[in-house]
Scaffold this motif. Structure first.
Motif, PDB file in Angstrom:
ATOM      1  N   LEU A  32       2.081  -0.774   0.833  1.00  7.40           N
ATOM      2  CA  LEU A  32       2.324  -1.613   2.012  1.00  7.40           C
ATOM      3  C   LEU A  32       3.689  -2.296   1.962  1.00  7.40           C
ATOM      4  CD1 LEU A  32      -1.210  -3.192   2.512  1.00  7.40           C
ATOM      5  CD2 LEU A  32      -0.070  -1.487   3.961  1.00  7.40           C
ATOM      6  N   GLY A  33       4.457  -2.017   0.919  1.00 13.43           N
ATOM      7  CA  GLY A  33       5.814  -2.521   0.853  1.00 13.43           C
ATOM      8  C   GLY A  33       5.998  -3.814   0.077  1.00 13.43           C
ATOM      9  N   PHE A  34       4.946  -4.318  -0.544  1.00 15.18           N
ATOM     10  CA  PHE A  34       5.084  -5.544  -1.320  1.00 15.18           C
ATOM     11  C   PHE A  34       5.855  -5.273  -2.601  1.00 15.18           C
ATOM     12  CE2 PHE A  34       1.282  -6.638   1.178  1.00 15.18           C
ATOM     13  CZ  PHE A  34       1.628  -7.898   1.621  1.00 15.18           C
ATOM     14  N   ALA A  35       6.673  -6.233  -2.999  1.00 17.98           N
ATOM     15  CA  ALA A  35       7.414  -6.173  -4.256  1.00 17.98           C
ATOM     16  C   ALA A  35       6.503  -6.659  -5.386  1.00 17.98           C
ATOM     17  CB  ALA A  35       8.660  -7.057  -4.176  1.00 17.98           C
ATOM     18  N   MET A  36       6.878  -6.355  -6.619  1.00 18.00           N
ATOM     19  CA  MET A  36       6.029  -6.727  -7.753  1.00 18.00           C
ATOM     20  C   MET A  36       5.790  -8.232  -7.849  1.00 18.00           C
ATOM     21  SD  MET A  36       4.635  -4.151  -9.170  1.00 18.00           S
ATOM     22  CE  MET A  36       3.896  -4.965 -10.587  1.00 18.00           C
ATOM     23  N   ASP A  37       6.792  -9.059  -7.527  1.00 16.97           N
ATOM     24  CA  ASP A  37       6.560 -10.504  -7.584  1.00 16.97           C
ATOM     25  C   ASP A  37       5.530 -10.923  -6.528  1.00 16.97           C
ATOM     26  OD1 ASP A  37       8.519  -9.946  -5.610  1.00 16.97           O
ATOM     27  OD2 ASP A  37       9.324 -11.967  -5.725  1.00 16.97           O
ATOM     28  N   GLU A  38       5.558 -10.264  -5.380  1.00 19.58           N
ATOM     29  CA  GLU A  38       4.568 -10.562  -4.339  1.00 19.58           C
ATOM     30  C   GLU A  38       3.188 -10.058  -4.762  1.00 19.58           C
ATOM     31  OE1 GLU A  38       7.267 -10.255  -0.310  1.00 19.58           O
ATOM     32  OE2 GLU A  38       6.802  -8.392  -1.397  1.00 19.58           O
ATOM     33  N   ILE A  39       3.149  -8.912  -5.416  1.00 13.98           N
ATOM     34  CA  ILE A  39       1.881  -8.377  -5.904  1.00 13.98           C
ATOM     35  C   ILE A  39       1.287  -9.307  -6.946  1.00 13.98           C
ATOM     36  CG2 ILE A  39       0.825  -6.471  -7.196  1.00 13.98           C
ATOM     37  CD1 ILE A  39       2.848  -4.628  -5.712  1.00 13.98           C
TER      38      ILE A  39
END
Length: 159
Positions: A67-74
């Motif tokens: 869905l395009g989330f970056a690792m920090d967002e994950i």
């Protein structure tokens, strides 16, 4: 409806365990993603064997990446998933911020596509060596320079 939570670690000692290859196959992820999750503390890096809870986190991370989330967002999303006291407002905010970033990226890609189409229109595409596309890539003075100045993420032209 109750919120979905991670599989319970209550019976972790008796839970089935998987080796690395089986965990990767069950989660549908690469070893690289597994190592990123371990490095961020999303799953225990010291585990020689993996449980259903590990696989669930890896699947979560895979879907969030899609869905395009970056690792920090994950990392933040996993923390929220684990927090039974969370509010959905923060999750919604993260999703809307990601959607906004995707909108910006889509606009950049559409502008780049228009530049490429214009350059292709200028190129005769015949047996002659003259090519405005290559000229543009060498000089960065026309369409591409305009697109670059408009905020695309291309590198500056070489001197």
């Amino acid at each position: 409806m109750t919120p979905r939570t991670l599989p319970s670690p209550v019976h972790a000692d008796t839970a089935p365990r998987f080796d690395l290859e089986a965990a990767l196959a069950r989660a549908g992820v690469s070893q690289r993603l597994l190592r990123q999750c371990e490095a961020r503390g999303l799953i225990a890096a010291t585990e020689p064997r993996y449980t259903h809870a590990h696989v669930a986190v890896l699947r979560f991370a895979r879907r969030a990446l899609a869905l395009g989330f970056a690792m920090d967002e994950i990392e933040r999303l996993v923390a929220l998933w684990r927090d039974e006291e969370r509010t959905s407002a923060e999750v919604k905010r993260l999703a809307l911020c990601r959607a906004e970033a995707l909108d910006s990226r889509i606009e950049e890609l559409q502008a780049t596509k228009r530049v490429l189409e214009r350059l292709a229109d200028l190129c005769r595409g015949d047996h002659r060596p003259a090519c405005p596309i290559l000229d543009e890539l060498v000089e960065m003075r026309g369409f591409a320079a305009t697109a670059s100045a408009a905020g695309s993420r291309s590198a500056p032209a070489s001197p």
